[in-house]
Design a protein around this motif. Structure first.
Motif, PDB file in Angstrom:
ATOM      1  N   ASP A  71      27.098 -12.038  -5.925  1.00 54.26           N
ATOM      2  CA  ASP A  71      26.218 -11.298  -6.845  1.00 54.26           C
ATOM      3  C   ASP A  71      25.011 -12.150  -7.256  1.00 54.26           C
ATOM      4  O   ASP A  71      24.682 -12.255  -8.443  1.00 54.26           O
ATOM      5  N   ASN A  72      24.396 -12.797  -6.285  1.00 58.64           N
ATOM      6  CA  ASN A  72      23.203 -13.631  -6.493  1.00 58.64           C
ATOM      7  C   ASN A  72      23.435 -14.900  -7.313  1.00 58.64           C
ATOM      8  O   ASN A  72      22.486 -15.542  -7.748  1.00 58.64           O
ATOM      9  N   LEU A  73      24.691 -15.223  -7.558  1.00 54.50           N
ATOM     10  CA  LEU A  73      24.993 -16.454  -8.293  1.00 54.50           C
ATOM     11  C   LEU A  73      25.801 -17.379  -7.394  1.00 54.50           C
ATOM     12  O   LEU A  73      26.638 -16.915  -6.627  1.00 54.50           O
ATOM     13  N   LYS A  74      25.551 -18.695  -7.548  1.00 54.49           N
ATOM     14  CA  LYS A  74      26.363 -19.645  -6.778  1.00 54.49           C
ATOM     15  C   LYS A  74      27.648 -19.907  -7.566  1.00 54.49           C
ATOM     16  O   LYS A  74      27.604 -20.240  -8.753  1.00 54.49           O
ATOM     17  N   MET A  75      28.759 -19.693  -6.911  1.00 53.52           N
ATOM     18  CA  MET A  75      30.043 -19.921  -7.572  1.00 53.52           C
ATOM     19  C   MET A  75      30.867 -20.897  -6.753  1.00 53.52           C
ATOM     20  O   MET A  75      31.100 -20.670  -5.560  1.00 53.52           O
ATOM     21  N   ALA A  76      31.303 -21.963  -7.419  1.00 55.79           N
ATOM     22  CA  ALA A  76      32.119 -22.961  -6.726  1.00 55.79           C
ATOM     23  C   ALA A  76      33.479 -23.044  -7.396  1.00 55.79           C
ATOM     24  O   ALA A  76      33.592 -22.924  -8.617  1.00 55.79           O
ATOM     25  N   ALA A  77      34.497 -23.249  -6.567  1.00 51.41           N
ATOM     26  CA  ALA A  77      35.832 -23.479  -7.127  1.00 51.41           C
ATOM     27  C   ALA A  77      35.928 -24.955  -7.478  1.00 51.41           C
ATOM     28  O   ALA A  77      35.317 -25.794  -6.810  1.00 51.41           O
ATOM     29  N   SER A  78      36.659 -25.289  -8.541  1.00 53.31           N
ATOM     30  CA  SER A  78      36.763 -26.721  -8.855  1.00 53.31           C
ATOM     31  C   SER A  78      37.822 -27.368  -7.976  1.00 53.31           C
ATOM     32  O   SER A  78      37.786 -28.568  -7.735  1.00 53.31           O
ATOM     33  N   LYS A  79      38.769 -26.571  -7.497  1.00 53.97           N
ATOM     34  CA  LYS A  79      39.784 -27.099  -6.571  1.00 53.97           C
ATOM     35  C   LYS A  79      40.301 -25.950  -5.709  1.00 53.97           C
ATOM     36  O   LYS A  79      40.486 -24.842  -6.226  1.00 53.97           O
ATOM     37  N   VAL A  80      40.538 -26.210  -4.429  1.00 51.99           N
ATOM     38  CA  VAL A  80      41.156 -25.200  -3.564  1.00 51.99           C
ATOM     39  C   VAL A  80      42.201 -25.909  -2.696  1.00 51.99           C
ATOM     40  O   VAL A  80      41.921 -26.971  -2.140  1.00 51.99           O
ATOM     41  N   LYS A  81      43.380 -25.319  -2.643  1.00 51.20           N
ATOM     42  CA  LYS A  81      44.468 -25.949  -1.892  1.00 51.20           C
ATOM     43  C   LYS A  81      45.163 -24.892  -1.056  1.00 51.20           C
ATOM     44  O   LYS A  81      45.567 -23.857  -1.589  1.00 51.20           O
ATOM     45  N   ILE A  82      45.280 -25.156   0.255  1.00 43.76           N
ATOM     46  CA  ILE A  82      46.062 -24.223   1.082  1.00 43.76           C
ATOM     47  C   ILE A  82      47.541 -24.535   0.863  1.00 43.76           C
ATOM     48  O   ILE A  82      47.972 -25.673   1.055  1.00 43.76           O
ATOM     49  N   LYS A  83      48.316 -23.544   0.429  1.00 40.56           N
ATOM     50  CA  LYS A  83      49.745 -23.769   0.176  1.00 40.56           C
ATOM     51  C   LYS A  83      50.575 -23.438   1.421  1.00 40.56           C
ATOM     52  O   LYS A  83      51.587 -24.034   1.664  1.00 40.56           O
ATOM     53  N   LYS A  84      50.115 -22.425   2.160  1.00 41.68           N
ATOM     54  CA  LYS A  84      50.885 -21.998   3.328  1.00 41.68           C
ATOM     55  C   LYS A  84      49.989 -21.163   4.235  1.00 41.68           C
ATOM     56  O   LYS A  84      49.223 -20.322   3.738  1.00 41.68           O
ATOM     57  N   VAL A  85      50.094 -21.406   5.526  1.00 39.69           N
ATOM     58  CA  VAL A  85      49.413 -20.551   6.503  1.00 39.69           C
ATOM     59  C   VAL A  85      50.494 -20.045   7.446  1.00 39.69           C
ATOM     60  O   VAL A  85      51.216 -20.846   8.036  1.00 39.69           O
ATOM     61  N   ASP A  86      50.641 -18.735   7.545  1.00 40.78           N
ATOM     62  CA  ASP A  86      51.751 -18.164   8.307  1.00 40.78           C
ATOM     63  C   ASP A  86      51.209 -17.295   9.434  1.00 40.78           C
ATOM     64  O   ASP A  86      50.755 -16.164   9.206  1.00 40.78           O
ATOM     65  N   SER A  87      51.266 -17.845  10.673  1.00 35.00           N
ATOM     66  CA  SER A  87      50.670 -17.093  11.782  1.00 35.00           C
ATOM     67  C   SER A  87      51.517 -15.868  12.141  1.00 35.00           C
ATOM     68  O   SER A  87      51.002 -14.888  12.668  1.00 35.00           O
TER      69      SER A  87
END
Ligand code: URA
Length: 239
Positions: free
Chosen positions: A154-170
């Motif tokens: 929405d025209n604003l820059k938004m950053a996460a302070s932390k992002v962690k992948i917990k699980k990737v399930d193919s």
């Protein structure tokens, strides 16, 4: 106007006698000034601090709700649907702090204290809002870095302070990602993932600062303790 020792005792932190001792020992400030006079009268407009921690007036209420899916986060719904406020029986006019979507679950705070609500919501205070998102597809580390560096929503820059992948399930073609943000814009988490090409299937707010849904089933609530409210103020003021 009430006597200072009564106001301190009514907040529930100690007895009236202990409050008198705290005042005499110079541990109490009113609007930033140390007050050692026992009879000093104060009103709601004054800020009273004991040992540097802001006093919370007892008529203020603070709740933590484990929000279920299928409930709207407002005080009144124009379609007459059940709202989060309906889940908490109180005479006080409480309202939710920020918003969780209809289908989002987890930690939601409600209060009748506007200053507290602003303190929790204002991004400058950097109060962590931690979400667990179930994502359709296999999330890549490039996407995670993009979320941390900031994406345009929405025209604003938004950053996460932390992002962690917990699980990737193919097998199920899905991923679980924990994302921490400080703002609370509408649909922010969903829109941030959308900006990097993913759809959020399910979303739960796991934490606000140190507060979790531990001990609460979906739809259950509890009052925050005086200590928890004070701790949140301390966290916010550290920033
Ligand atoms: N971000 C969202 O997209 N939805 C919520 O309910 C909360 C944060």
């Amino acid at each position: 106007m009430e006597r200072l020792q009564k106001v301190i005792a009514n907040s529930g932190i100690c007895s009236r006698r202990k409050a008198e001792k705290l005042i005499l020992d110079g541990k109490v400030t009113v609007d930033g000034q140390v007050v050692t006079e026992l009879g000093t009268k104060v009103s709601e407009k004054n800020t009273v601090e004991v040992n540097g921690v802001k006093l919370v007036a007892s008529e203020k209420e603070y709740y933590l709700l484990n929000k279920p899916r299928g409930i709207v986060t407002t005080t009144i719904d124009d379609k007459n649907r059940k709202t989060v406020v309906d889940l908490i029986p109180t005479q006080k006019r409480i309202y939710p702090i920020g918003r969780l979507d209809y289908d989002t679950t987890g930690v939601l705070l409600l209060t009748n204290d506007g200053e507290f609500a602003n303190m929790i919501m204002h991004p400058k205070n950097e109060i962590d809002k931690v979400y667990l998102a179930k994502i359709e597809g296999l999330v890549t580390s490039d996407a995670i870095h993009a979320l941390e560096n900031g994406v345009i929503v929405d025209n604003l820059k938004m950053a996460a302070s932390k992002v962690k992948i917990k699980k990737v399930d193919s097998k199920t073609n899905s991923s679980f990602v924990e994302i921490t943000i400080h703002e609370g814009k509408n649909h922010q988490v969903k829109k941030m993932f959308e900006a990097v090409g993913y759809r959020v299937d399910k979303l739960k707010r796991e934490k606000i600062a140190f507060l979790t849904t531990d001990g609460l089933n979906s739809g259950e609530y509890r009052k925050l303790s005086h200590k928890e409210v004070s701790k949140l103020y301390v966290l916010a003021n550290k920033k």
